[in-house]
Design an enzyme around this catalytic site. Structure first.
Site, PDB file in Angstrom:
ATOM      1  N   THR A  79       0.836  -1.199   0.000  1.00 21.49           N
ATOM      2  CA  THR A  79       0.000   0.000   0.000  1.00 21.49           C
ATOM      3  C   THR A  79       0.874   1.253   0.000  1.00 21.49           C
ATOM      4  O   THR A  79       0.636   2.194  -0.763  1.00 21.49           O
ATOM      5  CB  THR A  79      -0.925  -0.015   1.234  1.00 21.49           C
ATOM      6  OG1 THR A  79      -1.758  -1.177   1.147  1.00 21.49           O
ATOM      7  CG2 THR A  79      -1.784   1.234   1.321  1.00 21.49           C
ATOM      8  N   GLN A 185       0.774  -9.002  -6.776  1.00 23.89           N
ATOM      9  CA  GLN A 185       0.263 -10.366  -6.980  1.00 23.89           C
ATOM     10  C   GLN A 185       1.048 -11.143  -8.027  1.00 23.89           C
ATOM     11  O   GLN A 185       0.973 -12.370  -8.062  1.00 23.89           O
ATOM     12  CB  GLN A 185      -1.213 -10.349  -7.387  1.00 23.89           C
ATOM     13  CG  GLN A 185      -2.151  -9.956  -6.274  1.00 23.89           C
ATOM     14  CD  GLN A 185      -2.183 -10.945  -5.108  1.00 23.89           C
ATOM     15  OE1 GLN A 185      -1.724 -12.095  -5.202  1.00 23.89           O
ATOM     16  NE2 GLN A 185      -2.733 -10.505  -3.995  1.00 23.89           N
ATOM     17  N   SER A 205       5.072  -6.544  -2.264  1.00 25.52           N
ATOM     18  CA  SER A 205       4.732  -6.693  -0.847  1.00 25.52           C
ATOM     19  C   SER A 205       5.231  -8.041  -0.357  1.00 25.52           C
ATOM     20  O   SER A 205       5.029  -9.055  -1.031  1.00 25.52           O
ATOM     21  CB  SER A 205       3.220  -6.601  -0.662  1.00 25.52           C
ATOM     22  OG  SER A 205       2.887  -6.931   0.667  1.00 25.52           O
ATOM     23  N   GLY A 206       5.864  -8.050   0.821  1.00 24.61           N
ATOM     24  CA  GLY A 206       6.432  -9.289   1.339  1.00 24.61           C
ATOM     25  C   GLY A 206       5.407 -10.359   1.668  1.00 24.61           C
ATOM     26  O   GLY A 206       5.587 -11.534   1.342  1.00 24.61           O
ATOM     27  N   HIS A 207       4.324  -9.940   2.300  1.00 26.83           N
ATOM     28  CA  HIS A 207       3.442 -10.979   2.873  1.00 26.83           C
ATOM     29  C   HIS A 207       2.619 -11.745   1.840  1.00 26.83           C
ATOM     30  O   HIS A 207       1.952 -12.719   2.173  1.00 26.83           O
ATOM     31  CB  HIS A 207       2.547 -10.394   3.982  1.00 26.83           C
ATOM     32  CG  HIS A 207       1.383  -9.585   3.515  1.00 26.83           C
ATOM     33  ND1 HIS A 207       0.109 -10.107   3.474  1.00 26.83           N
ATOM     34  CD2 HIS A 207       1.285  -8.312   3.087  1.00 26.83           C
ATOM     35  CE1 HIS A 207      -0.730  -9.165   3.046  1.00 26.83           C
ATOM     36  NE2 HIS A 207      -0.031  -8.072   2.813  1.00 26.83           N
ATOM     37  N   THR A 243      13.698   4.435  10.525  1.00 30.07           N
ATOM     38  CA  THR A 243      14.666   3.371  10.807  1.00 30.07           C
ATOM     39  C   THR A 243      14.194   2.071  10.160  1.00 30.07           C
ATOM     40  O   THR A 243      13.019   1.708  10.253  1.00 30.07           O
ATOM     41  CB  THR A 243      14.848   3.220  12.330  1.00 30.07           C
ATOM     42  OG1 THR A 243      15.276   4.487  12.829  1.00 30.07           O
ATOM     43  CG2 THR A 243      15.876   2.153  12.670  1.00 30.07           C
ATOM     44  N   CYS A 331     -10.504  -7.197   1.257  1.00 26.98           N
ATOM     45  CA  CYS A 331     -10.737  -5.891   1.885  1.00 26.98           C
ATOM     46  C   CYS A 331     -12.205  -5.526   1.911  1.00 26.98           C
ATOM     47  O   CYS A 331     -12.624  -4.692   2.696  1.00 26.98           O
ATOM     48  CB  CYS A 331      -9.981  -4.804   1.133  1.00 26.98           C
ATOM     49  SG  CYS A 331      -8.274  -5.240   0.859  1.00 26.98           S
TER      50      CYS A 331
END
Ligand code: PLP
Length: 400
Positions: A79, A185, A205-207, A243, A331
């Protein structure tokens, strides 16, 4: 914590919503949570040595999409990558303030675009046809001297439809418009190589890729101008303050390495599962239909509609059997609005509400998928049979 459902009792067919963390990914990140907690920006070696782990992860993520490591910035999520790109595009040139995107993007693009439109920026949402594809001439016609960005996802999260990114990027380049693609995706499911394409920005996106939640990446081409979204410290070459999520970055690097090494094997595995699932289910329920573009679809995604079976009701029955899937987009689950993606493809509200999305991952097995297909067939049949005969609509001349 007391959990109602144990993971062993679940058949997880919702990998487009999120994925389980790969054991090697967890292993790789643990030292950075346990012992190596130094700040990578610190001058002493206990901190600065961690920079090497970040550099390594940057190379691993760059390899997944075929770019230079310096073209990767780590972000907090997909996002953020999408939002940062839109925001940057509007700062690049005062005379280019129009955003052109599609009506089937993830909410991280369409809702942001909607907010921009309400603030007065011209926004064009390109329509799609029934398989969910764009008319390339319409794309070309929508771009002008005022366009700040063309943003088209590489693959759709709800239907799996894959867009012709090469052609789209070339159209944008012809018109001098920077091109962004949301590849959240597509990554790990189909080969992605940006080096040979005029793509300026790409979100990851990692997840969605066997990595924990809360880490993303943005490819910013060395040829692109980029204005930071998070303004603060000099991290990420001054392009993203804050950070670093060191453990998340290391995890993302490992997940990207695994995704690249097993790309073809994973794709073949999930495609075989998906095809078995669809064949089994559609032979039990022959009136079911597949949403999306059959000739250009992610190997792991199955968007199916069973008219007369309310998807939310089917999902309740599936949940009782431990089958995890989603209705439309994750969502929008829980809200009564039909998916914006499916309605943009011309589905009626009822067709959209009777759509279920199943998305397969590397850890799914043929046994799970056969069992799930039987469970889904029974659930759809049951919901259809329970459907109370509703009031009969009587149309009079006045209604028309
Ligand atoms: C999940 C998803 C996102 C958002 O990624 P997060 O890391 O969850 O913010 C963006 N685009 C697409 C296509 C997605 O599927």
């Amino acid at each position: 914590m007391n959990f109602a459902v144990h993971p062993d009792k679940v058949i997880y067919l919702d990998h487009n919503a999120t994925t389980p963390v790969h054991p090697d990914v967890l292993e790789a990140m643990l030292p950075y949570l346990r012992e190596y907690y130094g700040n990578p920006s610190s001058a002493y070696r206990f901190g600065s040595q961690i920079r090497r782990a970040i550099d390594n992860a940057r190379q691993q993520v760059a390899a997944l999409i075929g770019c230079e490591p310096r073209e990767i910035l780590f972000t907090g999520c997909g996002t953020e990558s999408n939002n940062a790109t839109l925001a940057s595009a509007l700062l690049a040139d005062r005379d280019r303030q129009q955003i052109v995107t599609t009506s089937v993007e993830h909410s991280a693009i369409v809702k942001h675009a909607d907010t921009l439109a309400r603030r007065g920026h011209p926004v064009t949402l390109l329509p799609v046809n029934s398989p969910g594809q764009l008319d390339l001439d319409a794309v070309r016609a929508a771009l002008s001297e005022e366009t700040a960005l063309l943003s088209v996802m590489w693959a759709n999260n709800e239907t799996g439809t894959i867009f012709p990114v090469k052609e789209l990027a070339e159209i944008a380049a012809e018109k001098g418009v920077p091109f962004h693609t949301d590849a959240v995706q597509a990554a790990g499911k189909i080969p992605l190589r940006v080096s040979d394409l005029p793509v300026r920005f790409l979100s990851l996106s990692g997840h969605k890729l066997q990595c924990p939640k809360g880490i993303g990446a943005l490819f910013v081409s060395a040829r692109a101008r980029f204005h930071p979204y998070f303004i603060g410290g000099g991290q990420e070459g001054g392009r993203r303050g804050g950070t670093e999520n060191v453990a998340g970055i290391v995890a993302f690097g490992k997940a990207a390495e695994i995704a690249l090494a097993h790309l073809e094997a994973h794709a073949a595995h999930v495609q075989a599962l998906r095809d078995t699932f669809e064949q089994t289910l559609l032979s039990a329920l022959p009136d079911g239909a597949v949403n999306g573009d059959p000739s250009s679809r992610l190997p792991n995604t199955s968007s199916l509609r069973f008219e007369g079976a309310d998807a939310e009701a089917v999902l309740v029955l599936l949940d009782k059997e431990g089958v995890c899937a989603s209705a439309g987009s994750a969502c929008t689950t829980g809200s009564l609005n039909p998916s914006h993606v499916l309605t943009a493809m011309g589905l009626t509200t009822d067709q959209a509400r009777s759509t279920l999305r199943f998305s397969f991952g590397p850890s799914n097995t043929p046994e799970e998928v056969r069992l799930a297909a039987d469970i889904v067939a029974a659930a759809v049949t049951r919901v259809r049979s329970l459907r109370a005969p509703g009031p009969v609509a009587i149309h009079t001349q006045a209604d028309r």
